[in-house]
Design a protein around this motif. Structure first.
Motif, short mmCIF file in Angstrom:
data_model
loop_
_atom_site.label_atom_id
_atom_site.label_comp_id
_atom_site.label_asym_id
_atom_site.label_seq_id
_atom_site.Cartn_x
_atom_site.Cartn_y
_atom_site.Cartn_z
N ALA A 184 33.92 -27.68 7.02
CA ALA A 184 32.93 -27.10 6.11
C ALA A 184 32.72 -25.60 6.36
N GLY A 185 33.77 -24.83 6.25
CA GLY A 185 33.63 -23.37 6.37
C GLY A 185 33.58 -22.87 7.80
N ILE A 186 33.61 -23.78 8.76
CA ILE A 186 33.61 -23.33 10.16
C ILE A 186 35.05 -23.43 10.69
N ILE A 187 35.53 -22.35 11.24
CA ILE A 187 36.89 -22.34 11.80
C ILE A 187 36.76 -22.19 13.31
N LEU A 355 31.51 -17.90 5.91
CA LEU A 355 32.51 -18.30 6.90
C LEU A 355 32.00 -18.14 8.33
N VAL A 356 32.35 -19.09 9.19
CA VAL A 356 32.01 -18.93 10.62
C VAL A 356 33.32 -19.12 11.37
N ILE A 357 33.61 -18.22 12.28
CA ILE A 357 34.87 -18.35 13.00
C ILE A 357 34.66 -18.13 14.50
N THR A 358 35.22 -19.02 15.29
CA THR A 358 35.13 -18.83 16.75
C THR A 358 36.54 -18.82 17.33
N ASP A 359 36.71 -17.99 18.36
CA ASP A 359 38.03 -17.88 18.99
C ASP A 359 37.88 -18.11 20.49
N VAL A 360 38.99 -18.15 21.18
CA VAL A 360 38.96 -18.38 22.63
C VAL A 360 39.71 -17.28 23.37
N CYS A 361 39.45 -17.22 24.67
CA CYS A 361 40.23 -16.34 25.55
C CYS A 361 41.42 -17.18 26.03
N PRO A 362 42.66 -16.79 25.68
CA PRO A 362 43.78 -17.71 25.93
C PRO A 362 44.26 -17.83 27.37
N TYR A 363 43.76 -16.97 28.27
CA TYR A 363 44.23 -17.06 29.66
C TYR A 363 43.05 -16.97 30.61
N SER A 364 43.23 -17.42 31.86
CA SER A 364 42.16 -17.34 32.85
C SER A 364 42.10 -15.94 33.42
N VAL A 381 37.17 -16.60 37.31
CA VAL A 381 35.76 -16.42 36.92
C VAL A 381 35.60 -16.98 35.51
N LEU A 382 36.59 -16.71 34.67
CA LEU A 382 36.62 -17.25 33.30
C LEU A 382 37.86 -18.11 33.16
N GLU A 383 37.68 -19.36 32.79
CA GLU A 383 38.88 -20.22 32.64
C GLU A 383 39.46 -20.07 31.25
N ARG A 384 40.77 -20.28 31.15
CA ARG A 384 41.42 -20.11 29.84
C ARG A 384 40.78 -21.05 28.79
N ASN A 385 40.81 -20.56 27.55
CA ASN A 385 40.28 -21.28 26.40
C ASN A 385 38.77 -21.46 26.40
N THR A 386 38.08 -20.55 27.09
CA THR A 386 36.62 -20.47 26.97
C THR A 386 36.35 -19.80 25.63
N ILE A 387 35.31 -20.30 24.92
CA ILE A 387 34.98 -19.69 23.61
C ILE A 387 34.43 -18.29 23.82
N VAL A 388 34.87 -17.35 22.99
CA VAL A 388 34.41 -15.97 23.12
C VAL A 388 33.45 -15.61 21.98
N PRO A 389 32.55 -14.65 22.13
CA PRO A 389 32.32 -13.87 23.34
C PRO A 389 31.68 -14.73 24.43
N THR A 390 31.94 -14.34 25.67
CA THR A 390 31.40 -15.13 26.77
C THR A 390 31.12 -14.22 27.96
N SER A 391 30.28 -14.71 28.84
CA SER A 391 29.96 -13.95 30.04
C SER A 391 29.73 -14.98 31.15
N ARG A 392 30.46 -14.85 32.24
CA ARG A 392 30.32 -15.81 33.34
C ARG A 392 30.19 -15.05 34.65
#
Ligand SMILES: Nc1ncnc2c1ncn2[C@@H]1O[C@H](COP(=O)(O)OP(=O)(O)OP(=O)(O)O)[C@@H](O)[C@H]1O
Ligand SMILES: [Mg+2]
Length: 558
Positions: A184-187, A355-364, A381-392
């Motif tokens: 429904a419009g969310i990617i 539209l809503v779109i979320t992406d990931v960071c592909p590497y750790s 500190v950040l594991e691969r495929n964490t949704i971005v933006p992110t802060s850990r």
């Protein structure tokens, strides 16, 4: 000045640019009226040529022509063009500048803001250098979008079908895989994986190797010009390949007989390409496993990138994914269309505002640390495929009372040992007032462009609280940037209206070198007659001659 939503796909072999017009993306034609501009740069008599005009010179003037440089961005590799050295970033700037001119000609206005696509698997340094390449030619890359995410966006906006998709993006030089879900419009991108050194070019290079083997040649002893001729024959044969392949490259065999070319059956090609095809497997498996998705649950495989047209690639993908892939949107322009949708989304254009779109960071991303007495271990500190933006944030400790300074080394990758991953940056911090085991918090913030910020907090020591990685590319100082900018500014470029003539002349010279006998004689006549037309300086006469010669070539050579 109007702000246009503009997307650029800076590709290894082709680049393109598009603008959001009305309520949809529109590809912008170059000076030849084409949507794909070869990412090739050549130096000709004091002038810089980009695109097709440069592409033909790859064969006639290999020493003054460069291609496939996107792969080397961030590596510091230098290319020599006549008497000048350029790094990959500067060459990308030259291509971006040519696309900018095409857009400005089309829109009749200056453009300054663009969304640029990058391979999902590009590292921090490579992303920063793409951003800098744009800045150098007056383009602000307001957003970098991962290429498979851009393709997924284009498919979603064009087709609006909910489900789970696997984007299989095999371009000229990079392979990216993303698992994407539409609801429904969310990617949502669930996982991305890839290989920055795998693409259609590798399939061509495999053919070059086998041609050299059959003809008794060696890379080291074959001239650059000869290598380009072999490469050209292999590239043509690869693109036209259906059930069998004939590489039209004449040579004298070991019995002293002349052969017009080399024939390969489908089975022989299975062997020639076996190792390259095998490399497709790991990113596919990893992205599925990271997304925690079974291949059976994938609704569709979306093919992106010109090399996904290769029947062997499709066969391998079908075998690994147990289904046929789709090519509904043009695999060579879909990324550019997606980047433009992202640009329009950023400017809140009405047709896509929901539209809503979320992406990931592909590497750790992590640091080198001592774990249980073992130093040099990679601590994510950040594991691969964490949704971005992110802060850990991750807490580490000083080791000895006597430490006056510690160095935090930042790495990207998945290997156990830090040294086996990609080194990003070292940050040293003063811990002279800290006892042993003093806590240090390391915070990684990863933004939507895939760029990393690092904050280091020596706990309870306010005077040295944090240190942030500069977002300018590491190792590229102001002096170097200034020098690059001046070098680029000094380049002379032919006026736009002359480009179709230069392209035709360069193509004729390439054909002249490739042909023999009567065919060569006809090309010679065409060169002379076009040179004559050019010398009249009468644009109507020149245009007529160009059209006439182009039609003759189309009949004989296309
Ligand atoms: N019909 C075809 N059959 C096989 N390969 C093809 C065909 N058409 C194009 N290719 C290959 O596709 C590659 C170029 O694809 P594309 O233009 O999508 O790449 P790119 O965007 O420039 O690269 P990247 O995305 O890796 O930066 C080239 O290696 C080319 O040989
Ligand atoms: Mg591409």
């Amino acid at each position: 000045m109007k702000t246009y939503a503009i997307g650029i796909d800076l590709g290894t072999t082709h680049s393109s640019i598009a603008v959001w017009q009305g309520d949809r993306p529109t590809l912008i034609p170059n000076a030849l009226g084409e949507y794909l501009t070869p990412s090739v740069v050549s130096y000709d008599d004091g002038h810089i040529l980009v695109g097709k005009a440069a592409y033909y010179r790859k064969y006639t003037h290999p020493r003054n022509t460069v291609s496939v440089f996107k792969r080397a961005i961030g590596s510091g590799k230098e290319y020599r063009l006549a008497d000048k050295n350029f790094n990959a970033r500067e060459l990308c700037s030259i291509v971006l500048s040519s696309l900018k001119k095409d857009a400005e000609n089309y829109l009749d206005e200056e453009i300054t803001e663009v969304v640029v696509s990058v391979p999902a698997y590009f590292n921090d340094q490579q992303r920063k250098e793409v951003g800098l390449a744009a800045t150098m030619v007056g383009l602000n890359a307001v957003r970098l979008i991962n290429e498979p995410t851009a393709a997924a966006l284009a498919y979603n906006v064009e087709q609006k079908k909910d489900g789970q998709y696997l984007v299989f993006d095999l371009g000229g030089g990079t392979f990216d895989v993303s698992i994407v879900e539409y609801t429904a419009g969310i990617i949502e991108v669930h996982a991305s994986s890839g290989n920055n050194r795998l693409g259609g070019e590798d399939f061509t290079e495999d053919l070059v190797d086998i041609v050299l083997e059959r003809t008794g040649g060696e890379r080291e002893t074959t001239t650059l010009r000869e290598m380009q001729a072999i490469y050209s024959a292999c590239e043509e044969a690869k693109k036209n390949y259906r059930k069998s392949m004939f590489i039209e490259y004449g040579f004298t065999n070991q019995h002293g007989q002349y052969e017009e070319g080399i024939f390969f059956s489908e089975v022989e090609l299975d062997t020639i390409w076996r190792n390259t095809l095998k490399k497709l497997k790991q990113p596919l498996e990893q992205s599925l496993s990271d997304a925690n998705v079974n291949v059976r649950d994938i609704d569709d495989v979306i093919f992106v990138g010109g090399a996904s047209r290769l029947p062997h690639v499709q066969k391998m993908a079908t075998r690994l994914l147990s289904r046929f892939g789709r090519h509904d949107l043009d695999p060579e322009t879909v990324v550019c269309i997606g980047a433009t949708i992202q640009a329009a989304y950023r400017l809140r254009h009405k047709a896509i505002e929901d539209l809503v779109i979320t992406d990931v960071c592909p590497y750790s991303l992590g640091v080198a640390a001592e774990v249980n007495g073992q130093s040099g271990v990679f601590s994510p500190v950040l594991e691969r495929n964490t949704i971005v933006p992110t802060s850990r944030v991750q807490r580490y400790c000083t080791k000895y009372d006597t430490d006056s300074e510690i160095v935090i080394s930042i790495f990207q990758g998945e290997s156990f040992w830090a040294k086996d991953n990609i080194h990003i940056e070292d940050i040293s911090i003063d811990v002279s007032t800290c006892a042993a085991n003093h806590p240090i918090d390391v915070r990684f913030s990863y933004d939507v462009n895939g760029l990393l910020d690092v904050n280091i907090d020596v706990v309870d020591k306010p005077q040295q609280v944090e240190k942030t990685i500069d977002t300018s590319p590491t190792g590229i100082g102001e002096g170097e940037i200034k020098e690059s900018r001046e070098k680029l500014k000094a380049l002379k470029i032919h006026p736009r209206e002359k480009i179709p003539n230069i392209v035709l002349l360069n193509r004729l010279h390439k054909l002249y070198e490739e042909t023999l006998g009567q065919a060569r004689k006809s090309i010679e006549m065409l060169i002379i007659s076009f040179e004559e037309a050019l010398s009249t300086q009468d644009s109507r006469h020149i245009d007529k001659a160009r059209q006439h010669i182009s039609e003759m070539l189309a009949e004989q050579y296309e």
